[in-house]
Design a protein around this motif. Structure first.
Motif, PDB file in Angstrom:
ATOM      1  N   TRP A 146      89.256  49.334 -11.751  1.00 14.30           N
ATOM      2  CA  TRP A 146      88.798  49.093 -10.385  1.00 14.30           C
ATOM      3  C   TRP A 146      89.546  47.944  -9.722  1.00 14.30           C
ATOM      4  CZ3 TRP A 146      86.390  44.389  -9.141  1.00 14.30           C
ATOM      5  CH2 TRP A 146      86.109  43.559 -10.234  1.00 14.30           C
ATOM      6  N   VAL A 147      90.034  46.983 -10.495  1.00 13.03           N
ATOM      7  CA  VAL A 147      90.733  45.843  -9.905  1.00 13.03           C
ATOM      8  C   VAL A 147      92.018  46.284  -9.217  1.00 13.03           C
ATOM      9  CG1 VAL A 147      89.773  44.156 -11.518  1.00 13.03           C
ATOM     10  CG2 VAL A 147      91.909  45.306 -12.087  1.00 13.03           C
ATOM     11  N   GLN A 148      92.519  47.468  -9.565  1.00 14.85           N
ATOM     12  CA  GLN A 148      93.744  47.986  -8.952  1.00 14.85           C
ATOM     13  C   GLN A 148      93.474  49.121  -7.978  1.00 14.85           C
ATOM     14  OE1 GLN A 148      96.633  50.005 -11.562  1.00 14.85           O
ATOM     15  NE2 GLN A 148      98.242  48.817 -10.536  1.00 14.85           N
ATOM     16  N   ILE A 149      92.543  50.015  -8.325  1.00 12.81           N
ATOM     17  CA  ILE A 149      92.349  51.214  -7.494  1.00 12.81           C
ATOM     18  C   ILE A 149      90.982  51.248  -6.809  1.00 12.81           C
ATOM     19  CG2 ILE A 149      93.984  52.568  -8.851  1.00 12.81           C
ATOM     20  CD1 ILE A 149      91.580  53.942 -10.199  1.00 12.81           C
ATOM     21  N   LEU A 150      90.182  50.183  -6.966  1.00 13.66           N
ATOM     22  CA  LEU A 150      88.879  50.007  -6.321  1.00 13.66           C
ATOM     23  C   LEU A 150      87.800  50.896  -6.927  1.00 13.66           C
ATOM     24  CD1 LEU A 150      89.891  49.593  -2.555  1.00 13.66           C
ATOM     25  CD2 LEU A 150      89.777  47.871  -4.366  1.00 13.66           C
ATOM     26  N   ASP A 151      88.015  52.201  -6.948  1.00 14.50           N
ATOM     27  CA  ASP A 151      87.063  53.115  -7.586  1.00 14.50           C
ATOM     28  C   ASP A 151      87.629  53.445  -8.965  1.00 14.50           C
ATOM     29  OD1 ASP A 151      85.087  54.902  -8.241  1.00 14.50           O
ATOM     30  OD2 ASP A 151      85.457  56.266  -6.554  1.00 14.50           O
ATOM     31  N   GLY A 152      87.143  52.708  -9.979  1.00 13.43           N
ATOM     32  CA  GLY A 152      87.690  52.870 -11.315  1.00 13.43           C
ATOM     33  C   GLY A 152      87.577  54.303 -11.805  1.00 13.43           C
ATOM     34  N   TYR A 175      85.873  59.727 -11.392  1.00 10.47           N
ATOM     35  CA  TYR A 175      85.753  58.359 -10.882  1.00 10.47           C
ATOM     36  C   TYR A 175      84.362  57.815 -11.168  1.00 10.47           C
ATOM     37  CZ  TYR A 175      90.097  59.033  -8.248  1.00 10.47           C
ATOM     38  OH  TYR A 175      91.395  59.260  -7.891  1.00 10.47           O
ATOM     39  N   ALA A 176      84.278  56.500 -11.314  1.00 10.39           N
ATOM     40  CA  ALA A 176      82.994  55.863 -11.601  1.00 10.39           C
ATOM     41  C   ALA A 176      81.961  56.140 -10.512  1.00 10.39           C
ATOM     42  CB  ALA A 176      83.180  54.363 -11.788  1.00 10.39           C
ATOM     43  N   SER A 177      82.392  56.245  -9.271  1.00  7.47           N
ATOM     44  CA  SER A 177      81.463  56.454  -8.162  1.00  7.47           C
ATOM     45  C   SER A 177      80.788  57.816  -8.198  1.00  7.47           C
ATOM     46  CB  SER A 177      82.196  56.294  -6.825  1.00  7.47           C
ATOM     47  OG  SER A 177      83.176  57.315  -6.672  1.00  7.47           O
ATOM     48  N   GLU A 178      81.275  58.737  -9.033  1.00 10.29           N
ATOM     49  CA  GLU A 178      80.704  60.078  -9.073  1.00 10.29           C
ATOM     50  C   GLU A 178      79.329  60.120  -9.728  1.00 10.29           C
ATOM     51  OE1 GLU A 178      83.410  63.116 -10.486  1.00 10.29           O
ATOM     52  OE2 GLU A 178      85.133  61.985  -9.733  1.00 10.29           O
ATOM     53  N   ILE A 188      86.600  44.009  -2.911  1.00 10.43           N
ATOM     54  CA  ILE A 188      87.986  43.546  -2.866  1.00 10.43           C
ATOM     55  C   ILE A 188      88.509  43.811  -1.471  1.00 10.43           C
ATOM     56  CG2 ILE A 188      90.331  43.889  -3.727  1.00 10.43           C
ATOM     57  CD1 ILE A 188      89.217  44.572  -6.423  1.00 10.43           C
ATOM     58  N   ARG A 189      88.947  42.745  -0.801  1.00 13.20           N
ATOM     59  CA  ARG A 189      89.441  42.840   0.578  1.00 13.20           C
ATOM     60  C   ARG A 189      88.446  43.572   1.471  1.00 13.20           C
ATOM     61  NH1 ARG A 189      93.582  43.918  -2.829  1.00 13.20           N
ATOM     62  NH2 ARG A 189      93.320  46.152  -2.550  1.00 13.20           N
ATOM     63  N   GLY A 190      87.153  43.311   1.221  1.00 11.22           N
ATOM     64  CA  GLY A 190      86.103  43.898   2.038  1.00 11.22           C
ATOM     65  C   GLY A 190      85.768  45.331   1.714  1.00 11.22           C
ATOM     66  N   GLU A 191      86.385  45.904   0.670  1.00 11.81           N
ATOM     67  CA  GLU A 191      86.124  47.295   0.314  1.00 11.81           C
ATOM     68  C   GLU A 191      85.266  47.378  -0.939  1.00 11.81           C
ATOM     69  OE1 GLU A 191      89.252  50.206   0.660  1.00 11.81           O
ATOM     70  OE2 GLU A 191      90.623  48.654   1.398  1.00 11.81           O
ATOM     71  N   GLU A 192      84.448  48.427  -1.023  1.00 13.74           N
ATOM     72  CA  GLU A 192      83.597  48.639  -2.185  1.00 13.74           C
ATOM     73  C   GLU A 192      84.432  48.922  -3.424  1.00 13.74           C
ATOM     74  OE1 GLU A 192      80.952  51.853  -1.318  1.00 13.74           O
ATOM     75  OE2 GLU A 192      79.387  50.516  -0.538  1.00 13.74           O
ATOM     76  N   THR A 193      83.917  48.490  -4.570  1.00  7.45           N
ATOM     77  CA  THR A 193      84.549  48.800  -5.846  1.00  7.45           C
ATOM     78  C   THR A 193      83.500  49.374  -6.797  1.00  7.45           C
ATOM     79  OG1 THR A 193      84.136  46.630  -6.843  1.00  7.45           O
ATOM     80  CG2 THR A 193      86.150  46.873  -5.543  1.00  7.45           C
ATOM     81  N   PHE A 194      83.980  50.190  -7.732  1.00  7.71           N
ATOM     82  CA  PHE A 194      83.122  50.759  -8.772  1.00  7.71           C
ATOM     83  C   PHE A 194      83.818  50.556 -10.116  1.00  7.71           C
ATOM     84  CE2 PHE A 194      81.774  52.876  -4.966  1.00  7.71           C
ATOM     85  CZ  PHE A 194      80.404  53.060  -5.108  1.00  7.71           C
ATOM     86  N   VAL A 195      83.098  49.940 -11.044  1.00  2.00           N
ATOM     87  CA  VAL A 195      83.664  49.588 -12.338  1.00  2.00           C
ATOM     88  C   VAL A 195      83.675  50.804 -13.269  1.00  2.00           C
ATOM     89  CG1 VAL A 195      83.276  48.227 -14.439  1.00  2.00           C
ATOM     90  CG2 VAL A 195      83.018  47.170 -12.185  1.00  2.00           C
TER      91      VAL A 195
END
Length: 292
Positions: A146-152, A175-178, A188-195
């Motif tokens: 997620w640190v690179q693509i936001l949605d791990g 993807y983790a968000s699924e 990150i930069r105001g965007e949601e992330t999923f680990v």
């Protein structure tokens, strides 16, 4: 002799060695796992999963070893008569990746086996996990972070039979968000992330299941996904509720010597309080359930 509750460890991984009537316990064992210089990995051993000898050094890097920090989540597998460790490593300005180490004994010493990481260069990756398909070919399931693509995400790549290199390109699994239970983590930069963390595959009597971790309503958690085809490519169906929901995760399963299926996680998820936790589980309709 140490009790399980005395061991500071993240990402516990247990290897039962039947011939010795002994359990070997590995994990992220640096006291500060985010320090700029890591020490290595330790191993503990026990006959009852309660009292442990150790720690003993399982891996210590040589001065020539490429990575210096983030020595995380070793997983150990017996393959062709040797013990293989899949573990995550990093150095500044070089992407985190999973490298394969090997030893002739579960005590180590584990030494580099693959020439470098077997995850894709330029990808921030971690938590490589070995899976053997029905043809006897080895695969590695791992996280694209997620640190690179936001949605791990979770990906699979075939390995050569020597376990020294990847064969072909990685395949996206999901993807983790699924997962219905997963929740956004630090923006990150105001965007949601999923680990995406800790994949571990297990073949049940009904098919193929993946344990994996992310963040849910009550913090760090471990969920399940089921391959609808029984193959590593899936498609993967997410189970609606996590298996363990509150402040614990990065799980794997093993069998006690009496045949009982066990889930190993770390809990709680905050340093320096994390400890290995072993829970009895059972298979129900192709899924895991915690035993009362």
């Amino acid at each position: 002799m140490m009790k399980t509750g005395d061991i500071q460890m993240r990402d516990p991984f247990v290897v039962p060695v039947v011939e010795e009537d002994m359990y070997y316990l590995y994990g992220t064992t640096d006291k500060d796992c985010s320090a700029e210089r890591a020490t290595g990995f330790d191993v503990y051993r026990s006959r009852d999963l309660e009292d442990w000898d150790g720690p003993y050094p399982a891996f210590r890097p040589s001065p020539e070893f490429w990575a210096v920090k983030n020595f995380w989540a070793p997983e150990i597998y017996v393959y062709n008569g040797r013990y293989y460790m899949f573990a995550s490593f990093k150095r500044n300005q070089v992407s985190r990746g999973t490298q394969i180490l090997a030893a002739d004994s579960p005590m180590g010493p584990f030494l580099p086996h693959s020439p470098g990481p077997v995850t894709p260069g330029g990808w921030e990756c971690l938590d490589g996990s070995l899976y053997m398909d029905d043809a006897g070919d080895p695969w590695m399931v791992f996280c694209h972070e997620w640190v690179q693509i936001l949605d791990g995400s979770f990906c699979a790549v075939r390995l050569n039979r020597e376990l020294t290199a990847a064969v072909g390109e990685p395949h996206l699994l999901f993807y983790a968000s699924e997962a219905p239970w997963s929740r956004p983590f630090l923006p990150i930069r105001g965007e949601e992330t999923f680990v995406s963390d800790g994949p571990f595959l297990h073949r049940t009597s009904d098919g193929l299941i993946m344990l994996w971790s992310s963040y849910g309503e009550q913090g760090y958690a471990i969920g399940m996904a089921v391959s609808t085809t029984g193959e590593v490519f899936g498609p993967w169906r997410q189970v609606g509720e996590p298996l363990y929901a509150k402040d614990g995760g990065h799980g794997m399963v093993f069998r006690r010597f009496d045949g009982q299926l066990m889930l190993a996680i770390h809990c709680p998820n905050d340093s320096p309080n994390e400890r290995p936790l072993f829970l009895e589980v059972e298979e129900k309709e192709g899924l895991f359930a915690l035993k009362p």
